[in-house]
Design a protein around this motif. Structure first.
Motif, PDB file in Angstrom:
ATOM      1  N   TRP A 169      -7.191  -1.691  -1.619  1.00 56.92           N
ATOM      2  CA  TRP A 169      -7.499  -0.918  -2.825  1.00 56.92           C
ATOM      3  C   TRP A 169      -8.936  -0.399  -2.820  1.00 56.92           C
ATOM      4  O   TRP A 169      -9.218   0.632  -3.425  1.00 56.92           O
ATOM      5  CB  TRP A 169      -7.244  -1.766  -4.069  1.00 56.92           C
ATOM      6  CG  TRP A 169      -5.789  -1.907  -4.392  1.00 56.92           C
ATOM      7  CD1 TRP A 169      -5.003  -3.019  -4.205  1.00 56.92           C
ATOM      8  CD2 TRP A 169      -4.932  -0.913  -4.925  1.00 56.92           C
ATOM      9  NE1 TRP A 169      -3.717  -2.767  -4.600  1.00 56.92           N
ATOM     10  CE2 TRP A 169      -3.641  -1.470  -5.049  1.00 56.92           C
ATOM     11  CE3 TRP A 169      -5.129   0.412  -5.324  1.00 56.92           C
ATOM     12  CZ2 TRP A 169      -2.554  -0.768  -5.553  1.00 56.92           C
ATOM     13  CZ3 TRP A 169      -4.043   1.130  -5.833  1.00 56.92           C
ATOM     14  CH2 TRP A 169      -2.777   0.538  -5.936  1.00 56.92           C
ATOM     15  N   GLU A 205       0.847  -1.188   0.000  1.00 56.90           N
ATOM     16  CA  GLU A 205       0.000   0.000   0.000  1.00 56.90           C
ATOM     17  C   GLU A 205       0.881   1.236   0.000  1.00 56.90           C
ATOM     18  O   GLU A 205       1.847   1.318   0.751  1.00 56.90           O
ATOM     19  CB  GLU A 205      -0.910   0.012   1.229  1.00 56.90           C
ATOM     20  CG  GLU A 205      -1.855   1.189   1.261  1.00 56.90           C
ATOM     21  CD  GLU A 205      -2.859   1.114   2.397  1.00 56.90           C
ATOM     22  OE1 GLU A 205      -3.603   2.086   2.567  1.00 56.90           O
ATOM     23  OE2 GLU A 205      -2.882   0.078   3.103  1.00 56.90           O
ATOM     24  N   ILE A 256      -5.176  -1.455 -11.495  1.00 54.03           N
ATOM     25  CA  ILE A 256      -3.967  -1.437 -10.668  1.00 54.03           C
ATOM     26  C   ILE A 256      -2.727  -1.712 -11.514  1.00 54.03           C
ATOM     27  O   ILE A 256      -1.711  -1.007 -11.407  1.00 54.03           O
ATOM     28  CB  ILE A 256      -4.088  -2.461  -9.529  1.00 54.03           C
ATOM     29  CG1 ILE A 256      -5.190  -2.055  -8.560  1.00 54.03           C
ATOM     30  CG2 ILE A 256      -2.754  -2.623  -8.792  1.00 54.03           C
ATOM     31  CD1 ILE A 256      -5.684  -3.195  -7.683  1.00 54.03           C
TER      32      ILE A 256
END
Length: 203
Positions: A127, A24, A151
């Motif tokens: 996400w 992340e 992504i």
């Protein structure tokens, strides 16, 4: 190692989820907005080809390649349609995305890794907080593929079109060759598409 042994090794490795190592990281507001818009676009998936004949040929060939992994024809066609649509929409090679799914989940749409990565493309739940919403089901085929392709496109943009490095980011192993090589191997050994007139369906 001959092609058969490579194929067996890739099949065994496909049972292992890799993307749970995704890291992340903070997104700029412009990138976050663009990714959120991509995720929020609810257009129904459809095959995107110059002609219907090419769409039919691609579906027939890829369906034959996936018959053993997804025996149900309706679901197989649904997955393939969504892969081709979401990958093309994101500016990705659909066959490479098939290779990634082969490694990430073995085409098990209900796959959940020990660290919580979900679905066909093993999307990490963080996400949803960054670019989507918690009510979006990452085990849904279309939702998962939309997230995964968005992504991967993001990582490809960061790496200036370098798929090798983008795949490393997707796996959380940037700079190491193992994961990109696995995806490329699955792609080249199983999902090559040469276009209408050059296709040979193989099982």
């Amino acid at each position: 190692m001959n092609k058969f042994l490579i194929s067996v090794a890739l099949s065994l490795l496909a049972c292992t989820a890799f993307a749970g190592a995704q890291k992340e990281e903070a997104l700029s507001s412009s990138v976050q907005s663009a990714m959120s818009r991509a995720i929020g676009d609810g257009v129904q998936a459809k095959l995107i080809f110059p002609t219907q004949a090419e769409a039919d040929a691609w579906m027939a060939e890829m369906s034959a390649k996936l018959e053993k992994r997804i025996p149900d024809e309706f679901m197989r066609r649904k997955v393939l349609t969504a892969v081709q649509y979401e990958a093309t929409r994101a500016g990705l090679d659909p066959q490479l995305v098939l290779g990634l799914i082969h490694i990430e989940s073995g085409f098990n749409r209900y796959a959940i890794s020990p660290v919580g990565a979900r679905g066909l493309m093993q999307v990490m739940p963080f996400w949803q907080r960054l670019i989507g919403s918690s009510d979006q089901n990452l085990l849904d085929v279309s939702t998962n593929l939309r997230y995964g392709c968005t992504i991967l496109r993001h990582y490809l943009d960061i790496e200036n079109g370098d798929y090798f490095r983008a795949l490393g980011r997707y796996n959380g192993s940037l700079g190491r060759a193992e994961y990109p090589n696995l995806v490329y191997g699955a792609w080249k050994n199983n999902y090559v598409w040469n276009g209408l007139g050059n296709s040979v369906a193989t099982r």
